[in-house]
Design an enzyme around this catalytic site. Structure first.
Site, short mmCIF file in Angstrom:
data_model
loop_
_atom_site.label_atom_id
_atom_site.label_comp_id
_atom_site.label_asym_id
_atom_site.label_seq_id
_atom_site.Cartn_x
_atom_site.Cartn_y
_atom_site.Cartn_z
CE1 TYR A 1 61.95 28.71 20.64
CE2 TYR A 1 62.90 27.16 22.18
CZ TYR A 1 62.64 27.55 20.89
OH TYR A 1 63.06 26.77 19.84
CG ASP B 1 66.01 25.03 20.27
OD1 ASP B 1 66.80 24.09 20.46
OD2 ASP B 1 64.78 24.90 20.31
CG ASP C 1 69.17 34.91 6.57
OD1 ASP C 1 69.75 35.66 7.37
OD2 ASP C 1 68.40 35.34 5.69
CE LYS D 1 65.89 37.68 8.11
NZ LYS D 1 66.61 37.03 7.02
#
Ligand code: NAD
Length: 361
Positions: free
Chosen positions: A124, A249, A225, A192
């Site tokens: 972002y 987000d 995940d 991740k």
């Protein structure tokens, strides 16, 4: 002494929600001296800017504000007030408690988590290169020169994901500080790092180091995940969750869904210079002026404001009263009724009356 707080009604349904919330906050008995200033679409039409200088100056002077949602019309040419606020005030930490109150229809009634999202870095950051432009082609060639295994196909767009030590450190500290101040026992860092070693890996390493400064709060990490999978199977195992911008987000909206919808999800944006409290949802313009939408999200943002001002007792009383009105399920807005056209639903302002009534007993 009264707390001086900037009050921004916003636009769309914002002014109705802010008015309902202001009345409930005043009914707690805490001294609040409102410094009201405009932002959003209405003031844009009057003054040619959605975010007048006096509004920014007021927040900077008071250090704290509460804000109704503001519309960002698509293709209007004006920038999102929320992006401007975040940049001007370096509001790096977005804190979103997601608690399923009794009486709300949800498949996840055990949910009571706090999502802490980094607000300034990651994908972002706005560093993007359009496909087939000179800049993108130069960047792709440069990357191939740096790393001959870097495969970037022709006609690719490129977004850059910067994650810094300083940015990671302050967001993780913000999560631990929130946990400590609010009696929460665990912080989970989501990432991740197995795939993005130099960005998410850095975030995780930094989080581990920061965690050493907070031995009284448990720390763990989860791959993003896996976190999503576990949140919807065992939400009760999670407490405070800290995430880089993009994952934060997405998980914020997941959290809002888990607690029964956007009308219930509050938020705080905390920075080095100021703190701004506002609901997760937008201006819901189609309901403007109808005294219809749910003020809970903004009211719970008001609870966060009181906590921030260290008015703990008032914050607890206000949250209890909101929870009580929701639990009884009578004087609640349409979105909290079994069907959306339930004729017994009350309006925004009557919901506020019901909360004030509970607080006065
Ligand atoms: P939205 O959140 O305004 O509304 C989407 C739908 O969610 C509504 O139509 C309504 O059905 C429901 N909803 C939202 N808030 C509710 C409430 N309090 N009670 C009951 N139902 C509620 O999202 P949108 O339509 O995508 O965005 C409208 C405008 O708001 C856009 O211009 C967007 O840029 C802006 N926006 C502002 C903020 C902010 O100011 N913080 C945040 C998100 C979006």
């Amino acid at each position: 002494m009264a707390h001086r707080v900037t009050l921004i009604p916003g636009d769309g349904t914002g002014p109705e929600l802010v008015e309902a919330t202001r009345r409930v906050l005043e009914a707690t008995g805490v001294g609040l001296d409102w410094d009201e200033h405009p932002a959003g679409e209405d003031v844009y039409h009057e003054e040619g800017t959605p975010f007048p200088d006096r509004t920014l100056a007021s927040i900077k002077a008071n250090g704290v504000g509460i804000k109704g949602p503001t519309t960002t019309p698509v293709g209007s040419g004006f920038r999102s007030v929320n992006v401007l606020l975040r940049k001007e005030l370096d509001l790096y930490s977005c804190i979103r408690p997601c608690k399923a109150y009794e009486g709300v229809r949800t498949r996840f009634p055990e949910t009571d988590i706090v999502i802490v999202r980094e607000n300034t870095e990651d994908l972002y950051a706005g560093i993007e290169f359009e496909k087939d432009t000179d800049e993108e082609e130069k960047l792709a060639a440069f990357l191939r020169e740096l790393d001959d295994t870097a495969r970037i196909r022709e006609h690719s767009g490129i977004s850059i994901k910067p994650i810094s030590v300083a940015g990671s450190e302050r967001i993780v500290r913000s999560a631990f500080d929130y946990a400590k101040a609010n009696g929460r026992g665990k912080v989970t860092a989501a990432h991740k790092a197995n795939i993005m070693k130099h960005t998410d890996g850095l975030f995780l390493d930094t989080a581990r180091k920061v965690a050493e400064d907070y031995p009284e709060v448990e720390f763990e990490d989860r791959i993003i995940d896996n976190l999503c999978n576990q949140l919807v199977s065992r939400p009760e195992e999670y407490d405070v969750i800290v995430l880089p911008n993009l994952y934060g987000d997405i998980v914020s909206d997941l959290g809002a869904g888990m607690i029964g919808g956007l009308g219930l999800a509050p938020g705080a944006n905390i920075g080095t210079e100021a703190a701004m409290f506002e609901a997760t949802h937008g201006s819901a313009p189609k309901y403007k002026g109808q005294n219809k939408v749910n003020p809970t999200a903004l009211m719970l943002s008001g609870v966060l404001l009181l906590q921030h001002l260290d008015e703990r007792e008032a914050a607890d009383a206000m949250e209890r009263a909101i929870a009580d009105v929701i639990r009884r399920g009578e004087k609640v807005t349409y979105d909290l009724k079994p069907t959306r056209d339930d004729p017994s639903a009350v309006g925004t302002s009557e919901f506020a009356d019901a909360v004030i009534e509970v607080m006065s007993h």
